[in-house]
Design a protein around this motif. Structure first.
Motif, PDB file in Angstrom:
ATOM      1  N   VAL A 192       0.860  -1.188   0.000  1.00  0.00           N
ATOM      2  CA  VAL A 192       0.000   0.000   0.000  1.00  0.00           C
ATOM      3  C   VAL A 192       0.894   1.236   0.000  1.00  0.00           C
ATOM      4  CG1 VAL A 192      -1.785   1.271   1.247  1.00  0.00           C
ATOM      5  CG2 VAL A 192      -1.811  -1.239   1.228  1.00  0.00           C
ATOM      6  N   THR A 249     -10.081   5.515   1.027  1.00  0.00           N
ATOM      7  CA  THR A 249      -9.776   4.101   1.228  1.00  0.00           C
ATOM      8  C   THR A 249      -9.015   3.589   0.015  1.00  0.00           C
ATOM      9  OG1 THR A 249     -11.925   3.426   0.294  1.00  0.00           O
ATOM     10  CG2 THR A 249     -11.777   3.669   2.701  1.00  0.00           C
ATOM     11  N   VAL A 250      -8.015   2.758   0.264  1.00  0.00           N
ATOM     12  CA  VAL A 250      -7.211   2.140  -0.784  1.00  0.00           C
ATOM     13  C   VAL A 250      -7.272   0.634  -0.561  1.00  0.00           C
ATOM     14  CG1 VAL A 250      -4.942   1.953  -1.857  1.00  0.00           C
ATOM     15  CG2 VAL A 250      -5.689   4.140  -0.889  1.00  0.00           C
ATOM     16  N   TRP A 251      -7.860  -0.089  -1.500  1.00  0.00           N
ATOM     17  CA  TRP A 251      -7.978  -1.544  -1.386  1.00  0.00           C
ATOM     18  C   TRP A 251      -7.115  -2.215  -2.439  1.00  0.00           C
ATOM     19  CZ3 TRP A 251      -9.627  -1.305   3.075  1.00  0.00           C
ATOM     20  CH2 TRP A 251     -10.810  -0.679   3.471  1.00  0.00           C
ATOM     21  N   GLY A 306      -5.395  -3.097   2.662  1.00  0.00           N
ATOM     22  CA  GLY A 306      -5.659  -1.707   2.326  1.00  0.00           C
ATOM     23  C   GLY A 306      -5.356  -0.764   3.457  1.00  0.00           C
ATOM     24  N   GLN A 360       0.058   4.894  -5.941  1.00  0.00           N
ATOM     25  CA  GLN A 360      -0.189   3.479  -5.704  1.00  0.00           C
ATOM     26  C   GLN A 360       0.286   2.628  -6.876  1.00  0.00           C
ATOM     27  OE1 GLN A 360      -1.447   1.794  -2.782  1.00  0.00           O
ATOM     28  NE2 GLN A 360      -0.395   0.323  -4.070  1.00  0.00           N
ATOM     29  N   TYR A 380     -15.242  -6.507   2.177  1.00  0.00           N
ATOM     30  CA  TYR A 380     -15.035  -5.799   0.915  1.00  0.00           C
ATOM     31  C   TYR A 380     -16.301  -5.822   0.072  1.00  0.00           C
ATOM     32  CZ  TYR A 380     -13.284  -4.802  -3.789  1.00  0.00           C
ATOM     33  OH  TYR A 380     -13.119  -4.280  -5.057  1.00  0.00           O
TER      34      TYR A 380
END
Length: 283
Positions: A121, A184-186, A172, A279, A148
Motif C-alpha cells: 500500500v 480508502t485504498v484496497w 488496504g 499506488q 469488501y
C-alpha cells in the motif's frame, strides 16, 4: 411386369367363406377389386431387391479381401527419425558460476505480491492521517472478503462472484484529512492476473452509467494499460450536506486496486489522480 404369386406381402390371408352360387354360363366373371393400400406399411420386397442386396454384399466382402491382400504385399513405410541434431537445452547442467542470478525483488513482481500485501500500500500522503475510528475497531490493514463485498449494492452477489473468480486476499488503508475528507485504498489480490483484470473491467464497465456509476467515461491513468479515474456528480439531498465522490480503478499483475475518496467539498481530478499514480508506482 413379372409377378410371383408365391411371394407373400406380409398381410394375413382373408378367411375363406362359403362358396357362392355358380355364375351363369353366358355372364362374364366379375373383375376383382384392387387391394386397398396399407397406410404407413412397409413396401413388399421382391426378388430383384434381394438379388441386388446380395450382389452388393458380395462386392463389399470381395473388395475388403482384395484390399487386405494388396496392403499385405506392400513393403512397410519407414518412420521418420525422432532424433534432432541440435537440442534447445544444454546437454549438461550449467555450473554454479554460470547460472544467472535471480531477479531482485524490485523486478520480480511475483515475489513482491507473495509477501505481506499490506506493505505494498502506498505511503500515507502528506497532510493525511490514519482513520482512528477503524484503528479503535482493531483495523490491522487486512479486510475480509465479506467486508469488501459490503461496499457494493448487491453484496451477496459480489461475495459469491469474488469467490468464483479466485480471490485470494484484500489489504488496504483508510485515511482521513481535515474534518470530512476520507479515502480508502484496497488492494484486491486474486490467484491469477486474468481474474484481477476481469474484476477491474467489471468495475469500470458500469462507471459511465448514471444510476450507480459516475455518469462519465473517466480519464485514463498514465502508466497503466487499463486504469481510469472518475469524478462523480455531487449527491445532494434536502437537509444533508452534499457528498462528493472520486474513484480510481486499475490492475497490476494479480492485484486489482480500488481507491475511493469522499468529501463534502468538491474533489479535483488532481487529488484522485495523485493517489492513484502513487499506488501504481508502488506496485
Amino acid at each position: 411386369m413379372y409377378r410371383d404369386d408365391n411371394i407373400s406381402d406380409g398381410q394375413p390371408e382373408p378367411p375363406a367363406g362359403p362358396p357362392g352360387p355358380p355364375a351363369p354360363a353366358d355372364m362374364p366373371a366379375p373383375e376383382e377389386p384392387p387391394a386397398p393400400a396399407v397406410a404407413g406399411g412397409r413396401r413388399p420386397r421382391g426378388r430383384t431387391t434381394l438379388i441386388i442386396a446380395a450382389a452388393a454384399l458380395l462386392g463389399i466382402a470381395g473388395g475388403v479381401a482384395v484390399g487386405y491382400d494388396v496392403q499385405a504385399g506392400r513393403a512397410p513405410t519407414p518412420l521418420t527419425a525422432l532424433s534432432q541434431p541440435d537440442l534447445a537445452y544444454p546437454a549438461k547442467a550449467l555450473p554454479a558460476a554460470r547460472k544467472p542470478d535471480p531477479l531482485p525483488a524490485s523486478q520480480d513482481r511475483q515475489v513482491r505480491t507473495d509477501g505481506d500485501l499490506r506493505k505494498l500500500v502506498a505511503p500515507r500522503p502528506k497532510g493525511w492521517e490514519e482513520d482512528k475510528l477503524l484503528t479503535t475497531l482493531g483495523w490491522d490493514g487486512w479486510l475480509g472478503v465479506e467486508d469488501y463485498a459490503l461496499d457494493f449494492e448487491d453484496e451477496d452477489y459480489m461475495y459469491g462472484n469474488l469467490l468464483d473468480q479466485g480471490i485470494r486476499r484484500v489489504a488496504g488503508a483508510a485515511w482521513k484529512k481535515g474534518e470530512y475528507r476520507t479515502a480508502t485504498v484496497w488492494l484486491v489480490q486474486f490467484r491469477s492476473g486474468a481474474a484481477a483484470a476481469h474484476h477491474a473491467e467489471d468495475q469500470r464497465s458500469y462507471m459511465p452509467r448514471t444510476d450507480h456509476g459516475a455518469g462519465n467515461e473517466g480519464t485514463a491513468l498514465k502508466g497503466s494499460d487499463n486504469g481510469r479515474y472518475y469524478i462523480f456528480p455531487a449527491d445532494r439531498k434536502p437537509g444533508y450536506m452534499p457528498v462528493h465522490h472520486a474513484r480510481a480503478v486499475f490492475q497490476r499483475g494479480d492485484v486489482m486496486v480500488d481507491i475511493n475518496v469522499f468529501d463534502t467539498a468538491p474533489i479535483s481530478e488532481k487529488d484522485i489522480r495523485t493517489l492513484a499514480e502513487k499506488q501504481l508506482e508502488r506496485l
